[in-house]
Design a protein around this motif. Structure first.
Motif, mmCIF file in Angstrom:
data_model
loop_
_atom_site.group_PDB
_atom_site.id
_atom_site.type_symbol
_atom_site.label_atom_id
_atom_site.label_comp_id
_atom_site.label_asym_id
_atom_site.label_seq_id
_atom_site.Cartn_x
_atom_site.Cartn_y
_atom_site.Cartn_z
ATOM 1 N N ARG A 32 3.989 -10.798 -0.740
ATOM 2 C CA ARG A 32 2.542 -10.702 -0.558
ATOM 3 C C ARG A 32 1.952 -9.660 -1.507
ATOM 4 N NH1 ARG A 32 0.391 -12.980 4.086
ATOM 5 N NH2 ARG A 32 1.909 -13.707 5.613
ATOM 6 N N ARG A 33 0.712 -9.912 -1.895
ATOM 7 C CA ARG A 33 -0.030 -8.869 -2.592
ATOM 8 C C ARG A 33 -0.314 -7.732 -1.617
ATOM 9 N NH1 ARG A 33 -2.788 -13.536 -4.291
ATOM 10 N NH2 ARG A 33 -4.492 -13.053 -2.855
ATOM 11 N N LEU A 34 -0.423 -6.527 -2.141
ATOM 12 C CA LEU A 34 -0.653 -5.387 -1.263
ATOM 13 C C LEU A 34 -1.964 -5.527 -0.496
ATOM 14 C CD1 LEU A 34 0.569 -2.394 -3.453
ATOM 15 C CD2 LEU A 34 1.838 -3.778 -1.829
ATOM 16 N N SER A 35 -2.916 -6.195 -1.071
ATOM 17 C CA SER A 35 -4.198 -6.390 -0.395
ATOM 18 C C SER A 35 -4.105 -7.393 0.748
ATOM 19 C CB SER A 35 -5.253 -6.861 -1.397
ATOM 20 O OG SER A 35 -4.864 -8.103 -1.975
ATOM 21 N N GLU A 36 -3.005 -8.157 0.832
ATOM 22 C CA GLU A 36 -2.867 -9.173 1.867
ATOM 23 C C GLU A 36 -2.276 -8.626 3.165
ATOM 24 O OE1 GLU A 36 -2.362 -13.153 -0.947
ATOM 25 O OE2 GLU A 36 -0.604 -12.304 0.051
ATOM 26 N N TYR A 37 -1.790 -7.385 3.156
ATOM 27 C CA TYR A 37 -1.355 -6.786 4.411
ATOM 28 C C TYR A 37 -2.579 -6.444 5.263
ATOM 29 C CZ TYR A 37 3.089 -6.063 1.944
ATOM 30 O OH TYR A 37 4.246 -6.241 1.243
ATOM 31 N N THR A 38 -2.387 -6.398 6.560
ATOM 32 C CA THR A 38 -3.481 -5.949 7.420
ATOM 33 C C THR A 38 -3.593 -4.432 7.316
ATOM 34 O OG1 THR A 38 -2.035 -5.734 9.351
ATOM 35 C CG2 THR A 38 -3.142 -7.844 9.024
ATOM 36 N N VAL A 266 4.040 11.717 -7.514
ATOM 37 C CA VAL A 266 4.625 11.103 -6.320
ATOM 38 C C VAL A 266 4.801 12.173 -5.255
ATOM 39 C CG1 VAL A 266 6.560 9.811 -5.386
ATOM 40 C CG2 VAL A 266 5.790 9.378 -7.729
ATOM 41 N N ARG A 267 4.118 11.997 -4.120
ATOM 42 C CA ARG A 267 4.130 13.015 -3.072
ATOM 43 C C ARG A 267 5.131 12.724 -1.955
ATOM 44 N NH1 ARG A 267 0.545 17.236 -4.315
ATOM 45 N NH2 ARG A 267 0.713 17.704 -2.101
ATOM 46 N N THR A 268 5.427 11.452 -1.709
ATOM 47 C CA THR A 268 6.275 11.094 -0.576
ATOM 48 C C THR A 268 6.898 9.728 -0.833
ATOM 49 O OG1 THR A 268 6.305 10.748 1.839
ATOM 50 C CG2 THR A 268 4.306 10.111 0.654
ATOM 51 N N ILE A 269 8.061 9.450 -0.205
ATOM 52 C CA ILE A 269 8.796 8.205 -0.428
ATOM 53 C C ILE A 269 9.312 7.696 0.918
ATOM 54 C CG2 ILE A 269 10.726 7.105 -1.648
ATOM 55 C CD1 ILE A 269 10.609 9.427 -3.659
ATOM 56 N N ALA A 270 9.286 6.365 1.099
ATOM 57 C CA ALA A 270 9.843 5.737 2.301
ATOM 58 C C ALA A 270 10.406 4.383 1.921
ATOM 59 C CB ALA A 270 8.772 5.598 3.385
ATOM 60 N N GLU A 271 11.200 3.784 2.828
ATOM 61 C CA GLU A 271 11.828 2.484 2.595
ATOM 62 C C GLU A 271 11.694 1.634 3.846
ATOM 63 O OE1 GLU A 271 16.182 0.743 1.094
ATOM 64 O OE2 GLU A 271 16.044 2.662 2.140
ATOM 65 N N ASP A 272 11.429 0.314 3.663
ATOM 66 C CA ASP A 272 11.354 -0.559 4.829
ATOM 67 C C ASP A 272 12.639 -1.364 4.976
ATOM 68 O OD1 ASP A 272 11.229 -2.859 3.191
ATOM 69 O OD2 ASP A 272 9.044 -2.876 3.176
ATOM 70 N N ASP A 273 12.686 -2.223 6.000
ATOM 71 C CA ASP A 273 13.923 -2.940 6.326
ATOM 72 C C ASP A 273 14.280 -4.024 5.334
ATOM 73 O OD1 ASP A 273 14.425 -1.400 8.529
ATOM 74 O OD2 ASP A 273 13.519 -2.774 9.966
ATOM 75 N N GLY A 275 14.185 -3.394 2.137
ATOM 76 C CA GLY A 275 14.590 -2.682 0.937
ATOM 77 C C GLY A 275 13.463 -2.389 -0.020
ATOM 78 N N ASN A 276 12.221 -2.651 0.373
ATOM 79 C CA ASN A 276 11.093 -2.249 -0.461
ATOM 80 C C ASN A 276 10.966 -0.735 -0.424
ATOM 81 O OD1 ASN A 276 10.163 -5.033 -0.886
ATOM 82 N ND2 ASN A 276 9.503 -4.940 1.247
ATOM 83 N N LEU A 277 10.787 -0.147 -1.578
ATOM 84 C CA LEU A 277 10.578 1.292 -1.647
ATOM 85 C C LEU A 277 9.081 1.551 -1.793
ATOM 86 C CD1 LEU A 277 12.561 3.850 -1.871
ATOM 87 C CD2 LEU A 277 11.532 4.044 -4.138
ATOM 88 N N TRP A 278 8.579 2.485 -1.017
ATOM 89 C CA TRP A 278 7.161 2.816 -1.016
ATOM 90 C C TRP A 278 6.986 4.252 -1.491
ATOM 91 C CZ3 TRP A 278 3.647 -0.962 0.093
ATOM 92 C CH2 TRP A 278 4.160 -2.116 0.689
ATOM 93 N N ALA A 279 6.090 4.464 -2.418
ATOM 94 C CA ALA A 279 5.828 5.791 -2.967
ATOM 95 C C ALA A 279 4.369 6.137 -2.751
ATOM 96 C CB ALA A 279 6.167 5.837 -4.451
ATOM 97 N N ALA A 286 2.470 2.873 -4.304
ATOM 98 C CA ALA A 286 3.238 1.958 -5.146
ATOM 99 C C ALA A 286 4.344 1.333 -4.312
ATOM 100 C CB ALA A 286 3.823 2.686 -6.346
ATOM 101 N N ARG A 287 4.600 0.049 -4.558
ATOM 102 C CA ARG A 287 5.727 -0.647 -3.932
ATOM 103 C C ARG A 287 6.696 -1.039 -5.021
ATOM 104 N NH1 ARG A 287 4.296 -6.237 -1.289
ATOM 105 N NH2 ARG A 287 4.039 -6.714 -3.514
ATOM 106 N N VAL A 288 7.981 -0.710 -4.821
ATOM 107 C CA VAL A 288 9.027 -1.040 -5.784
ATOM 108 C C VAL A 288 9.980 -2.021 -5.119
ATOM 109 C CG1 VAL A 288 10.835 -0.162 -7.286
ATOM 110 C CG2 VAL A 288 8.825 1.254 -6.797
ATOM 111 N N THR A 289 10.063 -3.235 -5.695
ATOM 112 C CA THR A 289 10.923 -4.281 -5.146
ATOM 113 C C THR A 289 11.765 -4.858 -6.282
ATOM 114 O OG1 THR A 289 9.227 -4.833 -3.524
ATOM 115 C CG2 THR A 289 10.997 -6.431 -3.845
ATOM 116 N N ASP A 290 13.080 -4.625 -6.224
ATOM 117 C CA ASP A 290 13.991 -5.135 -7.256
ATOM 118 C C ASP A 290 13.496 -4.776 -8.663
ATOM 119 O OD1 ASP A 290 15.605 -6.282 -5.294
ATOM 120 O OD2 ASP A 290 14.435 -8.138 -5.291
#
Length: 859
Positions: A32-38, A266-273, A275-279, A286-290
């Protein structure tokens, strides 16, 4: 220690909480595009202590904790519970920026006034090693051995293990004592980010690590080790990644680091289930995927505020702590919104043609067509459309598309538009619905002029003058038996067959005469959607109703779509819902009283309160099985495959117990003072997916064994309870109706007044018994005395009564009576003396006759 209501709430949370919940695996769809999330937001207006959120952490019990510039807060999805210097004894500062959870479930909080530990048993306390001159804590990390690493602003790095503290400063090899970030890799090495670069700490030894191309050691603001054991390094000049295979000890250990995102802070980093990395950046996310990087459209969702903190919860939502704009949440959605027409244009009708292309009619933005090959076409007044306010579509057998507008009827054939208006024979230019029957006749429903039929190039009309129930026509459907059903806005339904009209209205059992939707399913049942009367089922001449009283989300139904998989999808003024036909049939036949409706609304990404109605078609199903509905915010596309019901029961917690407006907390079994009049018990359940839709039931054992439906209310009230022992139980269901049957409970004793206790009752009973016994004895004595007195009086009275009795001696000659001795008295004298009789004298008839002379004169 805690103070007041805060202490009570936390203690009771500990006593009554249901812990160890199993949460569903979820993630944010990387396609999904980032704008498509709720997107949702909370600020100080919603209870957040401050709009700058510096750290986020979801603890194992399900609560979301956050630090801000004005206090610590805990969030259950609905309410924020704030802990600050005013409410909590033990905190040293309101401004905090670090959180970590210990293996025992206690919470470490790093503040500008030092380190604070919170546990449910002890509240907020400070560890003894830091009780002197506490440093400002920047970052915290609990390692796999349970030790706590503490990065401070000017005091270097510390490790707390029990009461033992080890310290690393510039003397031990750090290049700067301002420690900003920490991470532990799979090998147990600790990575330390400071104001002057990156360090690696192994077995107590610190080694500085340089990044490629860095002549000066960068400010390392964020560190994160992902599931692949890749180290991610966030600096003021970009985001770096360092795979595990490339990490070696020594100053050149990071030469293999890859600059993934340059020229950003970059102030903070997290990861979802997934494997997308969020900065979190100074100007967005920013979302980093593969290896692919996507940047959020910060202008629309974050207003270019920098992100201070990130966290991914167990339900797959991304939580964003901003600098000045509060708390945000991004979540995967089952609904995608797509604009149709110019910005701000609503959509009135959606149609799918035989090629699979989707047509959207704007209100009033013309026609937008999405072709399967990605092409998008538009038709407006400029292209020859009679009006840009589009109300309806239909496809002819030859592939042409009919378009009903507020200015007439148009036919689009191979890119060429032809218009028809009242000048050509239409009864009205406002065309609300168009459909072609199996004989090729075009049926045209108008707003106020009835129905027109176009056959062989000629228009004919049907109106109320011809027997039509109403001239405001909104839906026309031909059923398999050749009957044309005409639904109107106010008159019910007219059915046309073989030139004859009959009607289906409220008089025939319809729930409401405002009919907006009609569909025939594969077994010949006709489903009728009304605006105000819910759903009607017409089968074999019998009409039954299903409404909100049976579980439908709304009684306004603007479109009905049969998905061919046993469910009906309905668009209405409260969003989109799905109900199984089996449930609907069971209600109609009396086998059950409610339906189970899946509701699609704002939490699922629907950017509108409901779908548009009054024109047809008001929804279609595309070749991939997605459902398209018109809304005021564009077209809503529902992907049933993306709907992941939450099947995990929500953990339930009991909060404060409030008695006569004062909080009570007294161990595992609370004691409530005598005379309590009002008892209020607060409770909650933890699910961040539409938490406002969670429902609760409770019961008070000792008062009633019945469960009470509390709806979405999160407190229970009891008035004038009798003294005794009670057990309060509460259970909850998540937004998908999955119940936590075990729930939570708390016991309390309402103590009685002295006069309400058993000993007092026994004593009073004994006193009453003694009193009664004494009273009876006294009464008996008084009765006996009275009896004796009466007896004496009787005897005296009897003694005074003169009664003739026995044998009376009478002289045979003179008839005198012998009284006593030898005294003889006359009869009268004797009787008067011995009785109360008096005498009167007269002559009886015999004596009179004997004594009277023969002439009757007195002698």
């Amino acid at each position: 220690m805690l103070a007041g209501s805060v202490a009570a709430r936390l203690i009771l949370m500990a006593l009554a909480g249901v812990c160890g919940a199993v949460w569903p695996a979820a993630a944010l769809d990387p396609s999904r595009r980032l704008s498509e999330y709720t997107h949702e937001a909370w600020t100080v207006d919603h209870g957040l202590p401050h709009d700058s959120v510096t750290a986020l952490l979801q603890t194992r019990d399900g609560f979301l904790w956050m630090t801000t510039l004005d206090g610590l807060s805990r969030f259950d999805g609905v309410h924020f519970e704030t802990f600050n210097l005013i409410r909590v004894a033990g905190l040293e500062a309101n401004s905090a920026s670090a959180l970590a959870e210990a293996p025992d479930g206690s919470l470490w909080v790093g503040t500008n006034g030092g380190l604070v530990r919170y546990s449910r048993a002890d509240g907020f306390t400070r560890p003894p090693p830091f009780a002197g001159s506490p440093p400002t804590v920047r970052t915290l990390l609990v390692d796999r051995a349970g030790g706590l690493w503490i990065g401070t602003r000017r005091g270097g790095l510390h490790r707390l293990d029990g009461d033992a503290v080890a310290t690393w400063t510039t003397r031990e090899g750090l290049r700067h004592e301002d420690v900003r970030s920490l991470a532990e890799d799979a090998a147990g090495a600790l990575w330390v980010g400071t104001a002057e670069g990156l360090h690696r700490l192994v077995e107590g030894r610190v080694t500085p690590v340089r990044l490629p191309g860095d002549d000066e050691a960068p400010l390392v603001l964020a560190l994160y080790v992902d599931r692949r054991d890749t180290l991610w390094i966030g600096t003021q000049r970009g985001l770096w990644s360092l795979p595990a295979a490339s990490r070696v000890a020594g100053s050149d250990g990071a030469r293999a680091a890859v600059l993934t995102l340059a020229d950003v802070e970059v102030r903070t980093i997290a990861e979802d289930d997934d494997g997308n990395l969020w900065a979190g950046l100074t100007d967005g996310i920013a979302r980093v995927t593969d290896g692919r990087v996507d940047l959020a459209e910060t202008a629309s969702h974050l207003r270019r505020r920098f992100v201070r903190s990130l966290a991914v919860d167990a339900e797959g939502s991304l939580w964003i702590g901003t600098d000045g704009e509060g708390l945000r949440r991004w979540r995967d959605a089952s609904v995608t919104m797509r604009p149709a027409g110019p910005p701000g244009t609503s959509t009135a009708t959606v149609f799918r043609d035989s090629t699979g292309a989707i047509w959207a009619g704007g209100n009033c933005g013309g026609v937008t067509v999405w072709h399967g090959d990605g092409r998008v076409a538009t038709y407006t007044l400029r292209e020859g459309l009679p009006n840009d306010c589009v109300r309806s579509f239909a496809e002819a057998r030859d592939g042409a598309v009919w378009i009903g507008t507020a200015g007439g009827l148009a036919r689009l054939d191979q890119g060429r538009l032809t218009s028809f208006t009242t000048a050509d024979g239409l009864s009205s230019n406002v065309v609300m619905v168009v459909t072609e029957d199996r004989r090729g006749r075009l049926w045209i429903g108008t707003n106020g002029a009835g129905v027109d039929r176009l056959e062989d190039g000629r228009f004919t009309s049907l109106s109320t003058a011809d027997g039509l129930v109403h001239d405001d026509v909104r839906v026309i459907v031909e059923t398999r038996d050749g009957t044309v059903w005409i639904g109107t806005a106010g008159g019910g339904i007219s059915r046309w067959r073989d030139g004859a009209l009959d009607r289906v209205t409220r008089a025939e059992g319809l729930s409401n005469n405002n009919v907006l939707a009609l569909v025939e399913d594969d077994d010949g049942t006709v489903w009728i959607g009304t605006n105000g009367g819910g759903l009607n089922r017409y089968r074999e001449g019998r009409i039954t109703h299903v409404t909100t009283s049976h579980g439908l989300p709304s009684d306004g139904i603007f479109q009905i779509l049969d998905d061919g998989k046993g469910s009906l999808w309905m668009g209405g003024n409260r969003g989109i819902s799905r109900v199984s036909r089996q449930d609907l049939d069971d209600v109609a036949e009396g086998r059950r009283t409610t339906v189970r409706a899946l509701r699609i609304g704002r939490p699922e990404g629907l950017d509108a309160t409901g779908v548009m109605g009054g024109s047809q078609p008001a929804g279609v199903i595309d070749p991939e099985g997605r459902l398209w509905f018109p809304t005021i915010a564009g077209v809503a596309i529902v992907d049933p495959q993306a709907i992941r019901p939450n099947t995990v029961p929500p953990p339930v917690y009991i909060g404060r117990v409030i008695v006569d407006r004062s909080v009570v907390a007294d161990g595992a079994l609370m004691g409530i003072a005598p005379g309590a009049r009002e008892v209020e018990i607060e409770y909650t359940a933890l699910s961040f997916v539409a938490p406002w839709l969670m429902t609760f039931q409770y019961q008070l054992e000792g008062f009633s064994g019945q469960w009470v439906d509390a709806g979405t209310r999160r407190s229970a009230y009891f008035m004038n309870l009798r003294p005794g022992r009670y057990r309060f139980r509460v259970r909850a269901a998540n937004s998908d109706g999955v119940w936590n049957e075990e729930g939570a409970s708390v016991e309390f004793v309402l103590r009685p007044h002295l006069y309400q206790t058993t000993p007092f009752f026994v004593a009073v009973l004994a006193l009453v018994a003694v009193g009664v016994f004494g009273g009876v004895r006294a009464r008996d004595r008084r009765a006996a005395a009275r009896q004796r007195e009466l007896s004496q009086q009787v005897e005296q009275a009897m003694a005074r009564i003169k009664v003739l009795s026995g044998l009376l001696p009478i002289c045979a000659s003179c008839k005198r009576i012998r009284d006593t001795g030898d005294e003889w008295k006359g009869l009268e004298a004797y009787i008067e003396e011995h009785s109360q009789a008096d005498f009167t004298h007269g002559i009886c008839p015999e004596c009179l006759e004997r004594l009277s002379p023969e002439d009757g004169r007195p002698v």
